[in-house]
Design a protein around this motif. Structure first.
Motif, mmCIF file in Angstrom:
data_model
loop_
_atom_site.group_PDB
_atom_site.id
_atom_site.type_symbol
_atom_site.label_atom_id
_atom_site.label_comp_id
_atom_site.label_asym_id
_atom_site.label_seq_id
_atom_site.Cartn_x
_atom_site.Cartn_y
_atom_site.Cartn_z
ATOM 1 N N LEU A 1 -16.994 -6.182 30.787
ATOM 2 C CA LEU A 1 -18.404 -5.932 30.932
ATOM 3 C C LEU A 1 -19.205 -6.873 32.123
ATOM 4 O O LEU A 1 -20.026 -6.137 32.881
ATOM 5 C CB LEU A 1 -19.220 -6.303 29.543
ATOM 6 C CG LEU A 1 -20.899 -6.358 29.458
ATOM 7 C CD1 LEU A 1 -21.198 -4.896 29.483
ATOM 8 C CD2 LEU A 1 -21.461 -6.678 28.294
ATOM 9 N N THR A 2 -18.668 -7.919 32.338
ATOM 10 C CA THR A 2 -19.141 -8.716 33.490
ATOM 11 C C THR A 2 -18.137 -8.751 34.709
ATOM 12 O O THR A 2 -18.343 -9.778 35.486
ATOM 13 C CB THR A 2 -19.280 -10.260 32.675
ATOM 14 O OG1 THR A 2 -17.784 -10.817 32.323
ATOM 15 C CG2 THR A 2 -20.331 -10.207 31.831
ATOM 16 N N ASN A 3 -17.374 -7.793 34.690
ATOM 17 C CA ASN A 3 -16.259 -7.781 35.732
ATOM 18 C C ASN A 3 -16.985 -7.880 37.177
ATOM 19 O O ASN A 3 -16.381 -8.497 38.014
ATOM 20 C CB ASN A 3 -15.517 -6.241 35.710
ATOM 21 C CG ASN A 3 -14.400 -6.353 36.658
ATOM 22 O OD1 ASN A 3 -13.556 -7.550 36.716
ATOM 23 N ND2 ASN A 3 -14.403 -5.310 37.555
ATOM 24 N N ASN A 4 -18.120 -7.242 37.421
ATOM 25 C CA ASN A 4 -18.599 -7.394 38.630
ATOM 26 C C ASN A 4 -19.439 -8.490 39.011
ATOM 27 O O ASN A 4 -19.877 -8.586 40.238
ATOM 28 C CB ASN A 4 -19.530 -5.935 38.911
ATOM 29 C CG ASN A 4 -18.679 -4.599 39.136
ATOM 30 O OD1 ASN A 4 -17.650 -4.902 39.600
ATOM 31 N ND2 ASN A 4 -19.104 -3.834 38.757
ATOM 32 N N ASN A 5 -19.493 -9.599 37.952
ATOM 33 C CA ASN A 5 -20.481 -10.196 37.993
ATOM 34 C C ASN A 5 -19.872 -11.584 37.023
ATOM 35 O O ASN A 5 -20.036 -11.907 35.881
ATOM 36 C CB ASN A 5 -21.932 -10.202 37.298
ATOM 37 C CG ASN A 5 -22.940 -9.109 38.204
ATOM 38 O OD1 ASN A 5 -23.131 -9.276 39.245
ATOM 39 N ND2 ASN A 5 -22.744 -7.989 37.559
ATOM 40 N N PRO A 6 -18.878 -12.215 37.738
ATOM 41 C CA PRO A 6 -18.062 -13.180 36.935
ATOM 42 C C PRO A 6 -19.004 -14.287 36.516
ATOM 43 O O PRO A 6 -18.945 -15.037 35.285
ATOM 44 C CB PRO A 6 -16.903 -13.717 37.899
ATOM 45 C CG PRO A 6 -17.383 -13.267 39.218
ATOM 46 C CD PRO A 6 -18.135 -11.916 39.094
ATOM 47 N N TRP A 7 -19.973 -14.608 37.426
ATOM 48 C CA TRP A 7 -20.984 -15.594 37.089
ATOM 49 C C TRP A 7 -21.528 -15.582 35.686
ATOM 50 O O TRP A 7 -21.869 -16.275 35.133
ATOM 51 C CB TRP A 7 -21.822 -15.790 38.153
ATOM 52 C CG TRP A 7 -22.949 -14.726 38.470
ATOM 53 C CD1 TRP A 7 -22.360 -13.670 39.626
ATOM 54 C CD2 TRP A 7 -24.020 -13.973 37.802
ATOM 55 N NE1 TRP A 7 -23.364 -12.695 39.338
ATOM 56 C CE2 TRP A 7 -24.444 -13.055 38.478
ATOM 57 C CE3 TRP A 7 -24.604 -14.652 36.793
ATOM 58 C CZ2 TRP A 7 -25.484 -12.149 37.930
ATOM 59 C CZ3 TRP A 7 -25.643 -13.987 36.036
ATOM 60 C CH2 TRP A 7 -25.872 -12.699 36.752
ATOM 61 N N MET A 8 -21.705 -14.255 35.288
ATOM 62 C CA MET A 8 -22.694 -13.780 34.262
ATOM 63 C C MET A 8 -21.635 -14.432 32.953
ATOM 64 O O MET A 8 -22.062 -14.957 31.792
ATOM 65 C CB MET A 8 -22.946 -12.424 33.976
ATOM 66 C CG MET A 8 -23.772 -12.127 32.917
ATOM 67 S SD MET A 8 -24.311 -10.292 32.773
ATOM 68 C CE MET A 8 -25.355 -10.375 34.479
ATOM 69 N N GLU A 9 -20.081 -14.083 33.159
ATOM 70 C CA GLU A 9 -19.228 -14.413 32.025
ATOM 71 C C GLU A 9 -19.496 -15.983 32.044
ATOM 72 O O GLU A 9 -19.330 -16.488 30.614
ATOM 73 C CB GLU A 9 -17.919 -14.142 32.373
ATOM 74 C CG GLU A 9 -16.793 -14.226 31.290
ATOM 75 C CD GLU A 9 -15.533 -13.812 31.791
ATOM 76 O OE1 GLU A 9 -14.522 -13.996 31.016
ATOM 77 O OE2 GLU A 9 -15.400 -13.628 33.013
ATOM 78 N N GLU A 10 -19.357 -16.630 33.032
ATOM 79 C CA GLU A 10 -19.485 -18.212 33.047
ATOM 80 C C GLU A 10 -20.573 -18.586 32.319
ATOM 81 O O GLU A 10 -20.764 -19.348 31.322
ATOM 82 C CB GLU A 10 -19.298 -18.768 34.400
ATOM 83 C CG GLU A 10 -19.390 -20.209 34.439
ATOM 84 C CD GLU A 10 -19.330 -20.819 35.733
ATOM 85 O OE1 GLU A 10 -19.352 -22.075 35.847
ATOM 86 O OE2 GLU A 10 -19.750 -20.013 36.868
#
Length: 263
Positions: free
Chosen positions: A224-233
């Motif tokens: 889901l957050t693949n394009n935005n790894p900061w969102m996963e963090e």
């Protein structure tokens, strides 16, 4: 909406807030709830101030579905203002989206009261200053969205924990909120405005994962957050702590994440 309907709604509001308090182990709401025809005028009345003396954007307030208003005195009570047009629109559409709004605002109330005890500011007004309490203000948006969304599901769905609702989340709710997130992120360059919509999205995601961890697992979150790894963090940091008391000692870490991605 006549006075009888208003009183019935206020009683229903209180029963929902009592459920929220007992379910989450927080203080029962002891303030005032106002169903307002004019959000801005009601805010000014509660705050006992004139528009010329007001340091908030009244045009924005006018559009809000709900608003938490801090007390003027440190021992005063909070007020929750709900937009009458929004409530009536929900009733006309035969939905109870206002439940999420009500509990969202009540969660803010408890968060502000708890934070006040932790940091001992001169007044509640001080806690609303982004320059001083930016991290807390973003955390409480995540927290309030998560709790509010949980209770919206609880009151609007039959057997709200049932797996029958997963398909609707994955194929309808989540795509809608992703589109809304992207649209709002692209509409502004203001970092705090962007973070506001991000924390709201992550708050909903936290509820979906809490209810259905076998679906919204680490693999799903990463995709889901693949394009935005900061969102996963950011997401895993936010769900790591359940309470303000737990996360507050780590606010510097939270701020470092924000400074890395939202400047």
């Amino acid at each position: 909406m006549n006075s009888e309907t208003t009183n019935q709604l206020l009683c229903y509001f209180q029963s929902i807030l009592d459920d929220y308090a007992s379910s989450c182990g927080v203080e029962p709401f002891d303030g005032q709830i106002i169903i307002a025809e004019d959000m801005a005028k009601t805010y000014l009345s509660v705050r006992c101030c004139d528009a010329s003396d007001c340091d908030v954007n009244l045009s924005d307030i006018q559009k809000y579905h709900g608003l938490t208003v801090q007390p003027i005195s440190n021992d005063g009570l909070f007020t929750i203002i709900l937009n009458k047009d929004y409530i009536v629109d929900c009733i006309n559409k035969n939905n109870i989206d206002w439940v999420g709004t009500l509990v969202h605002e009540a969660t803010h109330v408890n968060d502000f009261k708890d934070y006040f005890k932790l940091v001992s500011p001169k007044s509640y007004d001080e806690l609303y200053k982004y320059s001083l309490h930016r991290v807390f203000l973003h955390w409480t948006e995540f927290h309030a969205r998560a709790i509010g969304h949980y209770f919206l599901r609880k009151y609007s769905l039959d057997d709200f924990k049932s797996t029958v609702h997963i398909d609707h989340i994955v194929n309808t709710e989540m795509p809608f909120h992703i589109r809304n997130l992207v649209e709002k992120l692209n509409s502004t360059n203001d970092a705090d405005s962007q973070l506001y919509v991000v924390t709201h999205f992550l708050g909903r995601l936290a509820v979906w994962q809490y209810l259905y961890p076998h679906i919204f697992d680490s693999t799903f979150i990463k995709k889901l957050t693949n394009n935005n790894p900061w969102m996963e963090e950011l997401y895993y940091f936010l769900i790591k702590y359940n309470t303000l008391e737990e996360i507050q000692p780590h606010f510097q870490e939270f701020e470092a994440i924000l400074d890395k991605h939202f400047v």
